[in-house]
Scaffold this motif. Sequence first.
Motif, PDB file in Angstrom:
ATOM      1  N   PHE A 234       0.827  -1.197   0.000  1.00 25.18           N
ATOM      2  CA  PHE A 234       0.000   0.000   0.000  1.00 25.18           C
ATOM      3  C   PHE A 234       0.866   1.254   0.000  1.00 25.18           C
ATOM      4  CE2 PHE A 234      -2.365   3.366   2.144  1.00 25.18           C
ATOM      5  CZ  PHE A 234      -3.525   3.382   1.385  1.00 25.18           C
ATOM      6  N   ILE A 235       1.921   1.254   0.810  1.00 30.72           N
ATOM      7  CA  ILE A 235       2.772   2.444   0.876  1.00 30.72           C
ATOM      8  C   ILE A 235       3.554   2.611  -0.426  1.00 30.72           C
ATOM      9  CG2 ILE A 235       4.530   3.662   2.210  1.00 30.72           C
ATOM     10  CD1 ILE A 235       3.743   1.921   4.588  1.00 30.72           C
ATOM     11  N   ASP A 236       4.047   1.484  -0.965  1.00 32.32           N
ATOM     12  CA  ASP A 236       4.736   1.550  -2.261  1.00 32.32           C
ATOM     13  C   ASP A 236       3.869   2.269  -3.287  1.00 32.32           C
ATOM     14  OD1 ASP A 236       7.040   0.295  -1.536  1.00 32.32           O
ATOM     15  OD2 ASP A 236       6.364  -1.713  -2.097  1.00 32.32           O
ATOM     16  N   GLU A 237       2.614   1.869  -3.279  1.00 34.99           N
ATOM     17  CA  GLU A 237       1.673   2.386  -4.261  1.00 34.99           C
ATOM     18  C   GLU A 237       1.392   3.872  -4.053  1.00 34.99           C
ATOM     19  OE1 GLU A 237      -2.930   1.481  -4.734  1.00 34.99           O
ATOM     20  OE2 GLU A 237      -1.728  -0.340  -4.595  1.00 34.99           O
ATOM     21  N   LYS A 238       1.307   4.272  -2.784  1.00 31.78           N
ATOM     22  CA  LYS A 238       0.901   5.644  -2.485  1.00 31.78           C
ATOM     23  C   LYS A 238       2.078   6.597  -2.271  1.00 31.78           C
ATOM     24  CE  LYS A 238      -3.626   4.934  -2.118  1.00 31.78           C
ATOM     25  NZ  LYS A 238      -4.666   5.665  -2.825  1.00 31.78           N
ATOM     26  N   TYR A 239       3.282   6.050  -2.336  1.00 29.19           N
ATOM     27  CA  TYR A 239       4.470   6.833  -1.981  1.00 29.19           C
ATOM     28  C   TYR A 239       4.550   8.172  -2.726  1.00 29.19           C
ATOM     29  CZ  TYR A 239       9.356   8.073  -1.377  1.00 29.19           C
ATOM     30  OH  TYR A 239      10.518   8.747  -1.100  1.00 29.19           O
ATOM     31  N   ASP A 240       4.395   8.111  -4.050  1.00 33.41           N
ATOM     32  CA  ASP A 240       4.516   9.337  -4.855  1.00 33.41           C
ATOM     33  C   ASP A 240       3.459  10.362  -4.469  1.00 33.41           C
ATOM     34  OD1 ASP A 240       6.688   8.391  -6.229  1.00 33.41           O
ATOM     35  OD2 ASP A 240       5.468   7.423  -7.768  1.00 33.41           O
ATOM     36  N   GLU A 241       2.272   9.845  -4.229  1.00 35.35           N
ATOM     37  CA  GLU A 241       1.170  10.729  -3.843  1.00 35.35           C
ATOM     38  C   GLU A 241       1.482  11.462  -2.533  1.00 35.35           C
ATOM     39  OE1 GLU A 241      -3.388  10.059  -2.506  1.00 35.35           O
ATOM     40  OE2 GLU A 241      -2.622   8.650  -3.995  1.00 35.35           O
ATOM     41  N   ILE A 242       2.058  10.713  -1.579  1.00 41.05           N
ATOM     42  CA  ILE A 242       2.397  11.308  -0.281  1.00 41.05           C
ATOM     43  C   ILE A 242       3.451  12.402  -0.461  1.00 41.05           C
ATOM     44  CG2 ILE A 242       3.418  10.866   1.985  1.00 41.05           C
ATOM     45  CD1 ILE A 242       2.301   7.999   1.770  1.00 41.05           C
ATOM     46  N   VAL A 243       4.497  12.065  -1.206  1.00 43.03           N
ATOM     47  CA  VAL A 243       5.591  13.030  -1.407  1.00 43.03           C
ATOM     48  C   VAL A 243       5.065  14.282  -2.099  1.00 43.03           C
ATOM     49  CG1 VAL A 243       7.821  13.418  -2.498  1.00 43.03           C
ATOM     50  CG2 VAL A 243       7.312  11.203  -1.491  1.00 43.03           C
ATOM     51  N   LYS A 244       4.219  14.069  -3.089  1.00 47.90           N
ATOM     52  CA  LYS A 244       3.701  15.201  -3.850  1.00 47.90           C
ATOM     53  C   LYS A 244       2.840  16.084  -2.952  1.00 47.90           C
ATOM     54  CE  LYS A 244       1.454  16.170  -8.200  1.00 47.90           C
ATOM     55  NZ  LYS A 244       0.030  15.856  -8.333  1.00 47.90           N
ATOM     56  N   PHE A 245       1.964  15.450  -2.175  1.00 41.40           N
ATOM     57  CA  PHE A 245       1.051  16.239  -1.355  1.00 41.40           C
ATOM     58  C   PHE A 245       1.815  17.018  -0.282  1.00 41.40           C
ATOM     59  CE2 PHE A 245      -2.136  17.178   1.809  1.00 41.40           C
ATOM     60  CZ  PHE A 245      -3.213  17.565   1.031  1.00 41.40           C
ATOM     61  N   SER A 246       2.895  16.415   0.242  1.00 46.06           N
ATOM     62  CA  SER A 246       3.628  17.086   1.320  1.00 46.06           C
ATOM     63  C   SER A 246       4.471  18.248   0.816  1.00 46.06           C
ATOM     64  CB  SER A 246       4.532  16.078   2.033  1.00 46.06           C
ATOM     65  OG  SER A 246       5.550  15.676   1.155  1.00 46.06           O
ATOM     66  N   GLU A 247       4.672  18.333  -0.498  1.00 46.08           N
ATOM     67  CA  GLU A 247       5.441  19.416  -1.130  1.00 46.08           C
ATOM     68  C   GLU A 247       6.870  19.505  -0.602  1.00 46.08           C
ATOM     69  OE1 GLU A 247       3.259  23.001  -0.531  1.00 46.08           O
ATOM     70  OE2 GLU A 247       1.513  22.270  -1.604  1.00 46.08           O
ATOM     71  N   LEU A 248       7.426  18.361  -0.224  1.00 40.88           N
ATOM     72  CA  LEU A 248       8.775  18.398   0.345  1.00 40.88           C
ATOM     73  C   LEU A 248       9.869  18.339  -0.723  1.00 40.88           C
ATOM     74  CD1 LEU A 248       8.285  16.175   3.477  1.00 40.88           C
ATOM     75  CD2 LEU A 248       8.959  18.554   3.468  1.00 40.88           C
ATOM     76  N   GLY A 249       9.518  17.843  -1.907  1.00 46.21           N
ATOM     77  CA  GLY A 249      10.485  17.787  -2.996  1.00 46.21           C
ATOM     78  C   GLY A 249      11.734  17.017  -2.618  1.00 46.21           C
ATOM     79  N   ASP A 250      12.896  17.624  -2.818  1.00 49.70           N
ATOM     80  CA  ASP A 250      14.161  16.932  -2.572  1.00 49.70           C
ATOM     81  C   ASP A 250      14.447  16.712  -1.085  1.00 49.70           C
ATOM     82  OD1 ASP A 250      14.648  16.699  -5.234  1.00 49.70           O
ATOM     83  OD2 ASP A 250      15.840  18.536  -5.378  1.00 49.70           O
ATOM     84  N   PHE A 251      13.733  17.459  -0.244  1.00 50.63           N
ATOM     85  CA  PHE A 251      13.950  17.305   1.196  1.00 50.63           C
ATOM     86  C   PHE A 251      13.559  15.919   1.699  1.00 50.63           C
ATOM     87  CE2 PHE A 251      14.095  21.943   1.276  1.00 50.63           C
ATOM     88  CZ  PHE A 251      15.145  22.130   2.146  1.00 50.63           C
ATOM     89  N   ILE A 252      12.857  15.173   0.858  1.00 49.35           N
ATOM     90  CA  ILE A 252      12.369  13.873   1.290  1.00 49.35           C
ATOM     91  C   ILE A 252      13.527  12.932   1.625  1.00 49.35           C
ATOM     92  CG2 ILE A 252      12.192  12.649  -0.945  1.00 49.35           C
ATOM     93  CD1 ILE A 252       9.382  12.884   1.633  1.00 49.35           C
ATOM     94  N   ASN A 253      14.714  13.212   1.081  1.00 51.93           N
ATOM     95  CA  ASN A 253      15.867  12.346   1.369  1.00 51.93           C
ATOM     96  C   ASN A 253      16.797  12.919   2.433  1.00 51.93           C
ATOM     97  OD1 ASN A 253      15.233  10.221  -0.433  1.00 51.93           O
ATOM     98  ND2 ASN A 253      15.798  11.570  -2.127  1.00 51.93           N
ATOM     99  N   VAL A 254      16.294  13.888   3.175  1.00 48.86           N
ATOM    100  CA  VAL A 254      17.079  14.519   4.242  1.00 48.86           C
ATOM    101  C   VAL A 254      16.544  14.001   5.579  1.00 48.86           C
ATOM    102  CG1 VAL A 254      17.507  16.745   5.357  1.00 48.86           C
ATOM    103  CG2 VAL A 254      17.520  16.567   2.865  1.00 48.86           C
ATOM    104  N   PRO A 255      17.423  13.745   6.560  1.00 43.72           N
ATOM    105  CA  PRO A 255      16.917  13.303   7.861  1.00 43.72           C
ATOM    106  C   PRO A 255      15.930  14.311   8.463  1.00 43.72           C
ATOM    107  CG  PRO A 255      19.268  12.977   7.750  1.00 43.72           C
ATOM    108  CD  PRO A 255      18.881  13.693   6.491  1.00 43.72           C
TER     109      PRO A 255
END
Lengths: 256, 247
Positions: free
Chosen positions: B127-148
């Motif tokens: 489920f998370i695999d499937e929704k991952y992009d949606e979560i990242v997009k909605f959070s508007e974090l962009g490249d910060f998603i790979n930062v601690p």
Amino acid sequence: MQNYIKNFMRYRFLLKELVKKDIKLKYRRSVLGLFWTLLEPLLTTCVLAFVFGTLKSKSDHAFPVYILTGRLMYTYYSNSTKSAMKSIRSNAAMIKKVYVPKYIYPLSAVISNFVTFLLSLIVLVGAMIVLRVEPTLYLFGAVAPLALLFLMAFGSGMILATIAVFFRDMEYLWGVALMLIMYCSAIFYAPETLGSNEWALHLNPLYCLIENFRAAVYGNPFNMESLGYAAAVSVVSVMAGVGLFAKQQDKFILNI
Amino acid sequence: MGKKKVALKVENVSMKFNLSAEKVNDLKDYIIKFLKRQLRYQEFWALQDISFEMEEGERLGILGFNGAGKSTLLKVIAGVLKPTKGQVVKKGTIVPLLELGAGFDSQYTGAENIYLYGAVLGYSKEFIDEKYDEIVKFSELGDFINVPIKNYSSGMKARLGFSIATVVEPDILIVDEVLSVGDAKFRKKSEKKIKSMFDKGVTVLFVSHSLEQVKRLCNKAILLEKGQIIASGTVEEVSAIYEEKLK
């Protein structure tokens, strides 16, 4: 019962994630990474072998293997019970907000430590090769003391996790108890040096496991009596731990 | 009007706390107090005999002053606290939007925390695999998603928490004054998201001190005082009583 299994299956992924997190974070910031798991016991064994090897007359050419078997097993027991004990308190933020079966936390602590423990056994294999401890068919028997060690760590971990929620100084008391357990485990001395008091070692279930693990490594048959005793202690501790935890877990949230 | 199904049933729920006069949380204190016979506990009923039912699609506002038992009630419904007496029967998935991101690990990156927090909420890996992009997009974090996460601002954390929690379509949504997540732009977006969930007929429990918000979002309400329901009914009736009490 069926409900419990269904619930466990639902949170299986969380268990996996928590185990992964423990292992990942432990090694993320060190340059040598997982290599530390191997290097650390190797270095401490060198120290212990040097100190205690020169103190006593060298009758055992594979003394480092002797130390390593005891030390690795003791370190696993000590680390996993300590982190299981702290697991409820350190995950308090999560426990207070979302429903999650709480036993997941101590269980994941015991499992993640077991994974690193199994990895560190590579050092033991290396030492066996270098010091020419020939593997025999008895080596396959090593699975038994290792499995029992896991059960015993899980059982004690659950008991400690429950107590530590109500009494915070349990962490210090357990530190002292672990020291006693260490000296009573014949890690860096031969049990014969205790002379007529050798029987006392067999009261320590951890020593019983170490003794049988060593038997498997050195190619000797198990001491069935002490293995049976350790098995009984393991099963009882798991039952007591799970029972105590289940009975008290609804009160955890009021105390963390 | 078609008959609707019951989504949540709270039956005679009572919650008792033991308030010790002085907090005893280590063995040393416990033994000393025990020997001096000073172990006294004060009983305190945070909730007393609470019963109500919610039909699917109902939006219930919970009103009450500080210490009335609102948060305790939400925790009991979310399954975090087990009631001393009574029971809660729920149908379907519950998503609590309480203190978003409390389950994050600060050393983990945003991406890793999506999986961790998702697992805490009981989602599967697929489920998370499937929704991952949606979560990242909605959070508007962009490249910060790979930062601690420890390098995130509190607004960024809240945005990520909100995005993960609302990616499912829950049957019951518990909202505890969180509609103030992030900056004005994100707040608008999150309100829109919650509104769209409302439109899909989710059952909502809403706690707020702002009568204005409750009136705007809810159609029913209960009023708690000292752990008891003193009024329940439509939001207009109950808020009238609440305003009366404010005077």
